[in-house]
Design a protein around this motif. Sequence first.
Motif, PDB file in Angstrom:
ATOM      1  N   VAL A 205     -13.183 -38.772  43.286  1.00  0.00           N
ATOM      2  CA  VAL A 205     -11.910 -38.539  42.593  1.00  0.00           C
ATOM      3  C   VAL A 205     -11.842 -37.102  42.085  1.00  0.00           C
ATOM      4  O   VAL A 205     -10.801 -36.435  42.205  1.00  0.00           O
ATOM      5  CB  VAL A 205     -11.733 -39.557  41.444  1.00  0.00           C
ATOM      6  N   LEU A 206     -12.931 -36.605  41.540  1.00  0.00           N
ATOM      7  CA  LEU A 206     -12.961 -35.219  41.068  1.00  0.00           C
ATOM      8  C   LEU A 206     -12.744 -34.229  42.213  1.00  0.00           C
ATOM      9  O   LEU A 206     -12.052 -33.219  42.037  1.00  0.00           O
ATOM     10  CB  LEU A 206     -14.289 -34.920  40.381  1.00  0.00           C
ATOM     11  N   ILE A 207     -13.302 -34.512  43.368  1.00  0.00           N
ATOM     12  CA  ILE A 207     -13.098 -33.627  44.521  1.00  0.00           C
ATOM     13  C   ILE A 207     -11.642 -33.658  44.969  1.00  0.00           C
ATOM     14  O   ILE A 207     -11.077 -32.612  45.329  1.00  0.00           O
ATOM     15  CB  ILE A 207     -14.060 -33.996  45.663  1.00  0.00           C
ATOM     16  N   LEU A 208     -11.007 -34.809  44.927  1.00  0.00           N
ATOM     17  CA  LEU A 208      -9.585 -34.888  45.278  1.00  0.00           C
ATOM     18  C   LEU A 208      -8.725 -34.100  44.296  1.00  0.00           C
ATOM     19  O   LEU A 208      -7.818 -33.360  44.701  1.00  0.00           O
ATOM     20  CB  LEU A 208      -9.127 -36.348  45.336  1.00  0.00           C
ATOM     21  N   VAL A 209      -8.996 -34.243  43.010  1.00  0.00           N
ATOM     22  CA  VAL A 209      -8.243 -33.492  42.002  1.00  0.00           C
ATOM     23  C   VAL A 209      -8.498 -32.001  42.152  1.00  0.00           C
ATOM     24  O   VAL A 209      -7.569 -31.181  42.088  1.00  0.00           O
ATOM     25  CB  VAL A 209      -8.612 -33.999  40.585  1.00  0.00           C
TER      26      VAL A 209
ATOM     27  N   SER B  63      -9.376 -30.411  44.868  1.00  0.00           N
ATOM     28  CA  SER B  63      -8.735 -29.900  46.080  1.00  0.00           C
ATOM     29  C   SER B  63      -7.242 -29.698  45.864  1.00  0.00           C
ATOM     30  O   SER B  63      -6.651 -28.771  46.423  1.00  0.00           O
ATOM     31  CB  SER B  63      -8.996 -30.830  47.258  1.00  0.00           C
ATOM     32  N   PHE B  64      -6.615 -30.537  45.039  1.00  0.00           N
ATOM     33  CA  PHE B  64      -5.205 -30.325  44.697  1.00  0.00           C
ATOM     34  C   PHE B  64      -5.023 -28.996  43.966  1.00  0.00           C
ATOM     35  O   PHE B  64      -4.123 -28.216  44.296  1.00  0.00           O
ATOM     36  CB  PHE B  64      -4.685 -31.489  43.834  1.00  0.00           C
ATOM     37  N   PHE B  65      -5.876 -28.725  42.978  1.00  0.00           N
ATOM     38  CA  PHE B  65      -5.765 -27.469  42.248  1.00  0.00           C
ATOM     39  C   PHE B  65      -6.029 -26.265  43.147  1.00  0.00           C
ATOM     40  O   PHE B  65      -5.361 -25.239  43.045  1.00  0.00           O
ATOM     41  CB  PHE B  65      -6.713 -27.450  41.050  1.00  0.00           C
ATOM     42  N   LEU B  66      -6.992 -26.382  44.049  1.00  0.00           N
ATOM     43  CA  LEU B  66      -7.275 -25.288  44.981  1.00  0.00           C
ATOM     44  C   LEU B  66      -6.095 -25.056  45.918  1.00  0.00           C
ATOM     45  O   LEU B  66      -5.756 -23.906  46.229  1.00  0.00           O
ATOM     46  CB  LEU B  66      -8.545 -25.581  45.774  1.00  0.00           C
ATOM     47  N   LEU B  67      -5.451 -26.127  46.368  1.00  0.00           N
ATOM     48  CA  LEU B  67      -4.279 -25.996  47.227  1.00  0.00           C
ATOM     49  C   LEU B  67      -3.125 -25.333  46.485  1.00  0.00           C
ATOM     50  O   LEU B  67      -2.453 -24.440  47.023  1.00  0.00           O
ATOM     51  CB  LEU B  67      -3.850 -27.368  47.761  1.00  0.00           C
ATOM     52  N   VAL B  68      -2.903 -25.737  45.242  1.00  0.00           N
ATOM     53  CA  VAL B  68      -1.840 -25.119  44.441  1.00  0.00           C
ATOM     54  C   VAL B  68      -2.125 -23.632  44.233  1.00  0.00           C
ATOM     55  O   VAL B  68      -1.222 -22.798  44.319  1.00  0.00           O
ATOM     56  CB  VAL B  68      -1.689 -25.862  43.089  1.00  0.00           C
TER      57      VAL B  68
ATOM     58  N   GLY C 106     -10.099 -25.875  40.184  1.00  0.00           N
ATOM     59  CA  GLY C 106     -10.558 -26.472  41.431  1.00  0.00           C
ATOM     60  C   GLY C 106     -12.047 -26.295  41.639  1.00  0.00           C
ATOM     61  O   GLY C 106     -12.760 -27.245  41.973  1.00  0.00           O
ATOM     62  N   VAL C 107     -12.526 -25.081  41.462  1.00  0.00           N
ATOM     63  CA  VAL C 107     -13.965 -24.824  41.624  1.00  0.00           C
ATOM     64  C   VAL C 107     -14.760 -25.579  40.564  1.00  0.00           C
ATOM     65  O   VAL C 107     -15.820 -26.151  40.856  1.00  0.00           O
ATOM     66  CB  VAL C 107     -14.254 -23.307  41.564  1.00  0.00           C
ATOM     67  N   GLY C 108     -14.253 -25.625  39.350  1.00  0.00           N
ATOM     68  CA  GLY C 108     -14.926 -26.386  38.292  1.00  0.00           C
ATOM     69  C   GLY C 108     -15.019 -27.857  38.625  1.00  0.00           C
ATOM     70  O   GLY C 108     -16.053 -28.498  38.400  1.00  0.00           O
ATOM     71  N   GLY C 109     -13.951 -28.433  39.189  1.00  0.00           N
ATOM     72  CA  GLY C 109     -13.970 -29.838  39.572  1.00  0.00           C
ATOM     73  C   GLY C 109     -14.975 -30.137  40.668  1.00  0.00           C
ATOM     74  O   GLY C 109     -15.678 -31.150  40.627  1.00  0.00           O
TER      75      GLY C 109
END
Length: 115
Positions: free
Chosen positions: A11-15, A17-22, A47-50
């Motif tokens: 779940v953290l990787i999905l969240v 990846s959303f921030f990295l995409l944004v 994103g990197v932190g997640g």
Amino acid sequence: MSVVLENLAAVLILVASFFLLVGAIGLIRFPDFYMRLHAPTKASTLGVGGVLIASMLVTLAHGRPGIAELLITLFVFVTAPVSANLMAQAALHMRLASRALVPRDAVPERRAADR
């Protein structure tokens, strides 16, 4: 226990990846330097932190403390805002123009003239 940690890491990787995409979309779409500077420093840091926190959880599930990931996370969270601030100050020093509209009440001379 490890299944729960691995699911939480997913779940953290999905969240993340959303921030990295944004952050990547903002870097492409914003029109000038100051706006482009904002996207990667905010969204990509999260994103990197997640991703690193997810990595810490996976290594914890396998019995190894994630000290290296913790140090990398702290380093990213400290250096990203500092480097963004230094780049913005350099751009201001070079008098790099911005396309953003400045509100009338943001400039003291304009506020005094409106009264």
